[in-house]
Design an enzyme around this catalytic site. Structure first.
Site, PDB file in Angstrom:
ATOM      1  N   ASP A  55      51.796   1.903-112.988  1.00 39.90           N
ATOM      2  CA  ASP A  55      53.436   1.991-112.868  1.00 39.90           C
ATOM      3  C   ASP A  55      54.003   0.663-113.708  1.00 39.90           C
ATOM      4  OD1 ASP A  55      55.933   2.191-112.469  1.00 39.90           O
ATOM      5  OD2 ASP A  55      55.844   2.180-110.342  1.00 39.90           O
TER       6      ASP A  55
ATOM      7  N   HIS B 243      54.744   5.838-113.550  1.00 39.88           N
ATOM      8  CA  HIS B 243      55.811   5.865-112.512  1.00 39.88           C
ATOM      9  C   HIS B 243      56.402   7.054-112.171  1.00 39.88           C
ATOM     10  CE1 HIS B 243      59.198   3.830-110.796  1.00 39.88           C
ATOM     11  NE2 HIS B 243      60.022   4.635-111.369  1.00 39.88           N
TER      12      HIS B 243
ATOM     13  N   SER C 132      60.821   6.286-107.045  1.00 36.37           N
ATOM     14  CA  SER C 132      61.515   5.188-107.921  1.00 36.37           C
ATOM     15  C   SER C 132      62.737   4.597-107.017  1.00 36.37           C
ATOM     16  CB  SER C 132      61.888   5.997-109.223  1.00 36.37           C
ATOM     17  OG  SER C 132      62.299   4.808-110.041  1.00 36.37           O
TER      18      SER C 132
END
Length: 455
Positions: A367, A401, A275
């Site tokens: 995601d 994600h 991330s």
């Protein structure tokens, strides 16, 4: 590992008031037959068997079996754990014993519940929080998560008679792994060193927004033969409490600390980021020296949220177009289209063409935090256009994600710091769980290959 002591249950946080419709853990509930003959009334010698019996590390499987049931008896298995803030996670599945009165989750498919089919570890990865928008995190890796497993008569997850119960500890530090707090100059981190003599391949581990110091991935990886430094970069100790401008000199100091550590082999180190940590990993690999290999999990090739600055160069954040935020049918924000393309907002594009790092991009194709697959492909195009090595990109359909270590419960909806509320992160539970298994193997193989560890 298997225990029924009330003191142990209280210590691990599982014996608490307020668990509606769940049996009290101080003993099985009263059996009210009401004239109805139950399977449990025929035989009550069921035992729950776990292998390995002494618990295991979180990234390892546990074999779950039930013995002593009536042939073809319908049962429900439940799993639950409480995190360090008291939030309850749980899953359940319905099964039927075989003709010998046994149930081995490695051989018998679940008939429904939190998952269906042959899923030996489904009771772990399918757990969901009772608390809305809650993500499972482990902050103290020196203590295990304690999973309570229960077997109930019949196929009602809240109403069957309790037949057997066991506790299963899932640890985050393999025996012999050393945990070393780091306060060197400005660096705030924790270094995990494998058991046995070094030197070892070194890795800097970065998580995303939210800040703090998360150690659970680093501690698990250290058990695989790496010296891994979990690095905090804000909202921890005396570091800045928020991200406004990220100064790469701080990360450079951390890289140099690891490079010069006597138990870390050179000439370069690895970098692992997810991330925001993936975005920072790309910036570090592009602007700093000493990073040989980098694994980017669902990272952005554009700067997001806060400027990145190194010496006299500043990379501004990509523009957010809030009108593009959509709402799911459940009323949750979906922000996947909210960021302007770095192809249009060129100044925010991280200059990966300057990098001499070998990259592995691991991408969840569902995601919804941002367009991870697009970012990985654009980074690859930019690298190749400048004569650099084509990076490896592995995509995982229906993975969301937050791709975590194996068997970690999916965070499909959770709080986002920049949005100021919950967003949809994407992912389908089973596909996401399978992706996490492969990602864990892929990143280890990649780092061993490029950092000179074991094959």
């Amino acid at each position: 590992m298997v225990a029924s002591s009330l003191a142990v249950l209280r210590a691990c946080g599982l014996c608490r008031p307020g668990l509606k419709n769940w049996p009290r853990l101080s003993g099985p509930p009263l059996l009210r037959l009401g004239g109805r003959r139950t399977w449990a009334s025929l035989k009550t010698t069921a035992t729950l068997s776990l292998e390995p019996a002494g618990g295991c590390c979180w990234d390892q499987p546990v074999r779950i079996a039930v013995r002593g049931l009536v042939p073809e008896q319908p049962v429900t298995l439940r799993a639950s754990l409480r995190d360090e803030k008291g939030a309850l996670f749980r899953a359940h599945a319905r099964y039927r014993a075989d003709a010998g009165g046994e149930l081995d989750l490695a051989r018998v498919p679940a008939l429904g519940g939190s998952f269906a089919g042959l899923e030996p570890m489904g009771l772990i990865w399918a757990m969901e929080p009772d608390k809305q928008y809650w993500r499972l995190l482990k902050r103290d890796v020196q203590t295990p998560f304690v999973v309570e497993l229960e077997v109930l008569d019949g196929h009602e997850p809240d109403g069957g008679r309790l037949l057997a119960r066991a506790l299963h500890e899932r640890h985050f530090m393999r025996p012999g792994v050393r945990r070393v707090p780091v306060r060197e100059g400005r660096v705030r981190a924790t270094l995990f060193l494998p058991p046995g003599p070094g030197p070892y391949p070194g890795i800097v581990d970065l998580f995303g927004l939210g800040g703090g110091l998360l150690e659970y991935r680093a501690s698990l990886l250290a058990g695989k033969g790496f010296a891994v430094m979990a690095l905090a970069y804000y909202n921890h100790d005396d570091l800045p409490q928020s991200l406004e401008t990220t100064h790469l000199e701080y990360f450079e100091e951390a890289v140099n600390y690891l490079l010069h550590h006597p138990e870390v082999k050179g000439p370069g180190i690895g970098l692992l980021g997810i991330s925001k940590g993936g975005e920072l990993g790309l910036a570090m690999s592009s602007l700093l020296k000493g990073i040989t290999a980098a694994v980017i999990i669902n990272g952005s090739v554009a700067v997001v949220g806060a400027s990145i600055r190194y010496k006299d160069e500043t990379l501004p954040p990509v523009t957010v177009i809030w009108d593009r935020v959509k709402m799911t049918k459940d009323g949750i924000k979906d922000v996947v289209e909210a960021l302007k393309s770095p192809l249009e907002d060129g100044k925010s594009f991280i200059p990966v063409e300057r990098s001499n790092t070998t990259f592995l991009f691991l991408v969840g194709q569902d995601d919804h935090n941002w367009k991870s697959e697009f970012y990985a492909n654009e980074a690859s195009k930019r690298l190749q256009a400048h004569g650099k090595e084509k990076p490896q990109i592995i995509c995982y359909p229906e993975a969301g994600h937050y791709i975590e270590p194996p068997y970690w419960p999916l965070c499909r909806v959770g709080h986002h710091v920049l949005v100021g509320g919950p967003i949809f992160y994407g992912g389908e539970p089973r596909a996401h769980a399978m992706a996490q298994l492969d990602v864990w193997e892929q990143l280890q193989t990649f780092f061993h290959k490029h950092l000179g560890g074991k094959s």
